[in-house]
Motif scaffolding. Structure first.
Motif, short mmCIF file in Angstrom:
data_model
loop_
_atom_site.label_atom_id
_atom_site.label_comp_id
_atom_site.label_asym_id
_atom_site.label_seq_id
_atom_site.Cartn_x
_atom_site.Cartn_y
_atom_site.Cartn_z
N LEU A 272 14.32 -2.50 10.76
CA LEU A 272 13.96 -3.54 10.16
C LEU A 272 13.20 -3.54 9.24
N ASN A 273 13.34 -2.57 8.26
CA ASN A 273 12.92 -2.54 6.94
C ASN A 273 13.25 -3.78 6.06
N LYS A 274 11.91 -4.39 5.65
CA LYS A 274 12.33 -5.33 4.88
C LYS A 274 11.97 -5.54 3.30
N GLY A 275 11.75 -4.38 2.81
CA GLY A 275 11.63 -4.09 1.55
C GLY A 275 10.49 -2.96 0.97
N GLY A 276 10.13 -2.15 1.99
CA GLY A 276 9.60 -0.94 1.79
C GLY A 276 10.27 0.08 1.24
N ILE A 277 9.49 1.14 0.54
CA ILE A 277 10.35 2.49 0.16
C ILE A 277 9.97 3.60 1.16
N LEU A 278 10.93 4.03 1.91
CA LEU A 278 10.47 5.20 2.79
C LEU A 278 11.36 6.47 2.31
N LEU A 279 10.28 7.52 1.87
CA LEU A 279 10.93 8.71 1.27
C LEU A 279 10.57 9.81 2.42
N THR B 215 4.99 1.77 0.28
CA THR B 215 5.60 3.10 0.18
C THR B 215 5.04 4.12 1.10
N ILE B 216 6.15 4.60 1.92
CA ILE B 216 5.75 5.78 2.85
C ILE B 216 6.51 6.91 2.50
N VAL B 217 5.55 8.14 2.54
CA VAL B 217 6.27 9.40 1.81
C VAL B 217 5.86 10.32 3.08
N VAL B 218 6.88 10.92 3.59
CA VAL B 218 6.77 12.07 4.51
C VAL B 218 7.06 13.32 4.06
N GLY C 294 0.94 -1.30 -0.04
CA GLY C 294 -0.03 -0.12 0.08
C GLY C 294 0.87 1.43 0.01
N GLU C 295 0.12 2.44 0.30
CA GLU C 295 0.82 3.68 -0.02
C GLU C 295 0.55 4.79 1.46
N ILE C 296 1.22 5.27 1.83
CA ILE C 296 0.89 6.10 3.11
C ILE C 296 1.60 7.57 2.64
N ILE C 297 0.86 8.59 2.33
CA ILE C 297 1.52 9.79 2.18
C ILE C 297 0.97 11.02 3.32
N ILE C 298 2.19 11.70 3.96
CA ILE C 298 2.09 12.25 5.13
C ILE C 298 2.41 13.89 4.71
N ARG C 299 1.50 14.66 4.45
CA ARG C 299 1.66 16.15 4.30
C ARG C 299 1.82 16.89 5.41
N GLY C 300 2.94 16.29 6.13
CA GLY C 300 3.58 17.08 7.63
C GLY C 300 4.66 16.34 8.04
#
Length: 211
Positions: free
Chosen positions: A107-114, A93-96, A73-79
């Motif tokens: 312990l990230n196992k494969g996610g994209i954290l921006l 994917t998580i975008v902050v 899934g995808e989590i977008i954080i505009r803050g």
């Protein structure tokens, strides 16, 4: 608030907007790909944890451990986000768009954290796979005891144990370019360094790793 979300999903209302969550914890947890959730306002800890395919947008700041152990899934954080962004993430994917606290992607196992800002210390601790990207500064012990994956940093950084800095490959640059374009982030791949594991088996030492 989770009751409202589940009720709406049961009524086939997949696109859900909730106003002023009031910094509640554990909102929108464990949702599947049918859910498109917008949260307008600051939220608390463990929001969107165990995300299993949902698209979740948060127009506000988040507390600790957003997206904890998400599988897709995808989590977008505009803050901005506090510590523990994407702890134990399997995929997705998580975008902050603001800053993030300590322990991003432990312990990230494969996610994209921006992180489109600065992040705190111990990012990528014991990381196994996936990508952590920060367009600003990284704190102390970045990549401490990391075993796999990549950490891309555009600003200042201080590496931890078993973390080594290398040059970006053409594949890295292509990947970053696509991610920046997809999420409208103004950054250039050539401004980044890449941090990866120095040894593939750091807990066994060089001699054991060569056997």
């Amino acid at each position: 608030m989770n009751v409202e979300i589940k009720k709406a999903l049961s009524e086939d209302k997949n696109n859900i907007t909730l106003e002023e969550p009031g910094k509640l914890n554990s909102i929108a947890v464990g949702l599947g790909p049918e859910a498109e959730i917008t949260l307008n306002g600051d939220v608390g800890d463990f929001v969107a944890a165990l995300n299993n395919g949902a698209s979740i947008e948060i127009n506000g700041n988040v507390g600790r451990y957003v997206g904890d152990n998400m599988t897709s899934g995808e989590i977008i954080i505009r803050g901005s986000a506090e510590e523990g962004v994407g702890f134990g993430t399997y995929n997705g994917t998580i975008v902050v768009y603001g800053d993030a606290g300590d322990a991003v992607g432990q312990l990230n196992k494969g996610g994209i954290l921006l992180i489109n800002g600065n992040m705190g210390s111990h990012a990528g601790l014991y990381m196994l796979s996936g990508d952590i990207i920060v367009t600003g500064d990284a704190g102390e012990y970045t990549g401490d005891w990391m075993i796999g994956g990549n950490i891309y940093v555009a600003g200042k950084y201080q590496t931890g144990t078993n973390a080594a800095v290398t040059e970006l490959t053409a594949e890295d640059k292509d990947k970053l370019t696509k991610i920046f374009q997809e999420y409208s982030v103004e950054a250039q791949p050539q401004d980044f360094v890449k941090i990866g594991p120095e040894e593939l088996r750091p807990f066994y030492g060089k001699q054991e790793a060569n056997k």
